[in-house]
Each structure stands twice: as structure tokens, then as C-alpha cells.
Motif scaffolding. Structure first.
Motif, PDB file in Angstrom:
ATOM      1  N   ILE A  73       0.884  -1.554   0.360  1.00 25.54           N
ATOM      2  CA  ILE A  73      -0.346  -0.245  -0.036  1.00 25.54           C
ATOM      3  C   ILE A  73       0.748   1.136  -0.005  1.00 25.54           C
ATOM      4  N   LEU A  74       1.681   0.854   0.700  1.00 19.75           N
ATOM      5  CA  LEU A  74       2.872   2.659   1.086  1.00 19.75           C
ATOM      6  C   LEU A  74       3.400   2.748  -0.282  1.00 19.75           C
ATOM      7  N   ASP A  75       4.296   1.778  -0.872  1.00 17.08           N
ATOM      8  CA  ASP A  75       5.171   1.277  -2.276  1.00 17.08           C
ATOM      9  C   ASP A  75       4.140   1.911  -3.152  1.00 17.08           C
ATOM     10  N   PHE A  76       2.984   1.540  -3.677  1.00 20.43           N
ATOM     11  CA  PHE A  76       1.841   1.857  -4.712  1.00 20.43           C
ATOM     12  C   PHE A  76       1.689   3.858  -4.595  1.00 20.43           C
ATOM     13  N   PHE A  77       1.954   4.347  -3.260  1.00 21.41           N
ATOM     14  CA  PHE A  77       1.044   6.111  -3.078  1.00 21.41           C
ATOM     15  C   PHE A  77       2.875   6.233  -3.639  1.00 21.41           C
ATOM     16  N   ARG A  78       4.122   5.751  -3.167  1.00 23.87           N
ATOM     17  CA  ARG A  78       5.464   6.642  -3.091  1.00 23.87           C
ATOM     18  C   ARG A  78       5.458   6.063  -5.044  1.00 23.87           C
ATOM     19  N   ASN A  79       5.392   5.123  -5.622  1.00 23.82           N
ATOM     20  CA  ASN A  79       5.007   4.523  -6.794  1.00 23.82           C
ATOM     21  C   ASN A  79       4.401   5.815  -7.647  1.00 23.82           C
ATOM     22  N   SER A  80       3.647   6.962  -6.772  1.00 27.72           N
ATOM     23  CA  SER A  80       2.519   7.026  -7.697  1.00 27.72           C
ATOM     24  C   SER A  80       2.978   8.939  -7.804  1.00 27.72           C
ATOM     25  N   GLY A  81       4.024   9.065  -6.889  1.00 25.62           N
ATOM     26  CA  GLY A  81       4.331  10.312  -6.831  1.00 25.62           C
ATOM     27  C   GLY A  81       4.288  10.628  -4.895  1.00 25.62           C
ATOM     28  N   VAL A  82       3.674  10.156  -4.771  1.00 26.88           N
ATOM     29  CA  VAL A  82       2.866  10.903  -3.640  1.00 26.88           C
ATOM     30  C   VAL A  82       3.553  11.094  -2.643  1.00 26.88           C
ATOM     31  N   ASP A  83       4.062  11.869  -1.164  1.00 28.30           N
ATOM     32  CA  ASP A  83       5.298  11.680  -0.114  1.00 28.30           C
ATOM     33  C   ASP A  83       4.460  11.084   0.290  1.00 28.30           C
ATOM     34  N   ILE A  84       5.252   9.730   1.209  1.00 23.11           N
ATOM     35  CA  ILE A  84       4.220   9.112   2.082  1.00 23.11           C
ATOM     36  C   ILE A  84       5.308   9.594   3.472  1.00 23.11           C
ATOM     37  N   SER A  85       6.147  11.085   3.601  1.00 28.13           N
ATOM     38  CA  SER A  85       6.640  10.516   4.939  1.00 28.13           C
ATOM     39  C   SER A  85       5.986  11.504   6.400  1.00 28.13           C
ATOM     40  N   GLY A  86       4.565  11.762   5.835  1.00 29.36           N
ATOM     41  CA  GLY A  86       4.045  12.793   6.505  1.00 29.36           C
ATOM     42  C   GLY A  86       2.913  11.195   7.384  1.00 29.36           C
ATOM     43  N   ILE A  87       2.801   9.399   6.588  1.00 22.77           N
ATOM     44  CA  ILE A  87       2.495   8.563   7.218  1.00 22.77           C
ATOM     45  C   ILE A  87       3.276   8.166   8.457  1.00 22.77           C
ATOM     46  N   GLU A  88       2.463   8.126   9.386  1.00 20.86           N
ATOM     47  CA  GLU A  88       2.650   7.248  11.144  1.00 20.86           C
ATOM     48  C   GLU A  88       1.734   6.133  10.935  1.00 20.86           C
ATOM     49  N   LYS A  89       2.881   4.735  11.554  1.00 24.18           N
ATOM     50  CA  LYS A  89       2.319   3.801  12.188  1.00 24.18           C
ATOM     51  C   LYS A  89       2.127   3.948  13.597  1.00 24.18           C
ATOM     52  N   ASP A  90       0.740   2.949  13.756  1.00 19.84           N
ATOM     53  CA  ASP A  90      -0.013   3.115  14.576  1.00 19.84           C
ATOM     54  C   ASP A  90       0.140   1.900  15.338  1.00 19.84           C
ATOM     55  N   ASN A  91       0.961   1.144  16.384  1.00 14.36           N
ATOM     56  CA  ASN A  91       0.926  -0.579  16.455  1.00 14.36           C
ATOM     57  C   ASN A  91       0.186  -0.770  17.663  1.00 14.36           C
ATOM     58  N   SER A  92      -0.747   0.411  17.885  1.00 12.05           N
ATOM     59  CA  SER A  92      -2.455  -0.570  18.699  1.00 12.05           C
ATOM     60  C   SER A  92      -3.143  -1.520  17.799  1.00 12.05           C
ATOM     61  N   ASN A  93      -2.974  -0.426  16.015  1.00 13.84           N
ATOM     62  CA  ASN A  93      -3.866  -1.038  14.815  1.00 13.84           C
ATOM     63  C   ASN A  93      -3.406  -2.462  14.500  1.00 13.84           C
ATOM     64  N   GLU A  94      -4.028  -2.774  13.916  1.00  8.58           N
ATOM     65  CA  GLU A  94      -3.523  -3.649  12.650  1.00  8.58           C
ATOM     66  C   GLU A  94      -3.030  -3.339  11.622  1.00  8.58           C
ATOM     67  N   SER A  95      -4.385  -2.780  10.599  1.00 10.04           N
ATOM     68  CA  SER A  95      -4.386  -2.462   9.435  1.00 10.04           C
ATOM     69  C   SER A  95      -4.541  -1.521   9.070  1.00 10.04           C
ATOM     70  N   VAL A  96      -5.175  -1.015   7.646  1.00 10.10           N
ATOM     71  CA  VAL A  96      -5.789  -0.315   7.343  1.00 10.10           C
ATOM     72  C   VAL A  96      -7.767  -1.217   7.054  1.00 10.10           C
ATOM     73  N   PHE A  97      -8.430   0.509   7.272  1.00 11.25           N
ATOM     74  CA  PHE A  97     -10.195  -0.161   7.231  1.00 11.25           C
ATOM     75  C   PHE A  97      -9.910  -0.315   5.987  1.00 11.25           C
ATOM     76  N   GLU A  98     -11.071  -2.091   5.997  1.00 16.47           N
ATOM     77  CA  GLU A  98     -11.442  -2.437   5.411  1.00 16.47           C
ATOM     78  C   GLU A  98     -13.058  -1.840   4.708  1.00 16.47           C
TER      79      GLU A  98
END
Length: 114
Positions: A73-98
Motif C-alpha cells: 500500500i505504501l509502495d503504491f503511493f510512493r510509486n505514484s509520486g505521493v510523498d509518504i513521509s507524513g504517514i505514521e504507523k500506529d502499532n495498536s491497530n492491525e492494518s488499514v480499514f477495509e
């Protein structure tokens, strides 16, 4: 006269969307067969960031994702030209919402706003 944007920060979530295409919505106690399905990236922040980057605008995505979010998912944004440096991981949550969406033939060319 329009001023060209130097950069845009998109703040909002990322989702993993599952789209199911059916002939019609089932009635109560009925079944509707899925003709085809598609998995894609979604979310209010993710979609806007992707579109802006595709338009050639320097775009930052700011959001929080779960600690077990697939790196694809992060690779998708990075490869699309989106700067993902503002994305933080929250280890108390499992994954992204579906998000699960069923789309009938009658509604397949419509736009849904959530």
C-alpha cells in the motif's frame, strides 16, 4: 487568474476497498451472485493524494496506518509520486480499514460519496 500550487498536504485516511459487482441487489432472504470483484486503494486522504500526484502536483499524504499494513500500500503511493513521509504507523491497530461495497448493474456508472 489561477496560481499554480507548489505543494499540497492531504490529510485523511487510507482504506483497502473491495468492490463486488452484481446483477442486482438481493431481496431479503435472497442471494445475489458476484459477477466480478476488484480490490483497490481508497480513503478520503489516499484518493485525493493519488489524483493530485497524477496531475503533477507535489503531494504529501498525512495519516496514520496500522502497524501490520501491507508495504504494498505504501509502495503504491510512493510509486505514484505521493510523498509518504507524513504517514505514521500506529502499532495498536492491525492494518488499514477495509471497505466492502456492492455495486449493481443499475448503479455501476454512478459516483458514490462517503
Amino acid at each position: 487568474m489561477y496560481r499554480k500550487l507548489d505543494a499540497v498536504a492531504c490529510i485523511g485516511n487510507i482504506t483497502l476497498d473491495h468492490l463486488f459487482f452484481v446483477d442486482s441487489f438481493p431481496q431479503i432472504d435472497d442471494v445475489s451472485y458476484v459477477n466480478r470483484y476488484m480490490n483497490c486503494i481508497g480513503g478520503r486522504g489516499g484518493l485525493v493524494a493519488y489524483i493530485l500526484a497524477a496531475l503533477g502536483i507535489k503531494t504529501y499524504l498525512c495519516t496514520t496506518i496500522g502497524g501490520k499494513t501491507p508495504t504494498s500500500i505504501l509502495d503504491f503511493f510512493r510509486n505514484s509520486g505521493v510523498d509518504i513521509s507524513g504517514i505514521e504507523k500506529d502499532n495498536s491497530n492491525e492494518s488499514v480499514f477495509e471497505v466492502f461495497v456492492t455495486i449493481s448493474r443499475e448503479h455501476q456508472n454512478c459516483t458514490s460519496l462517503f
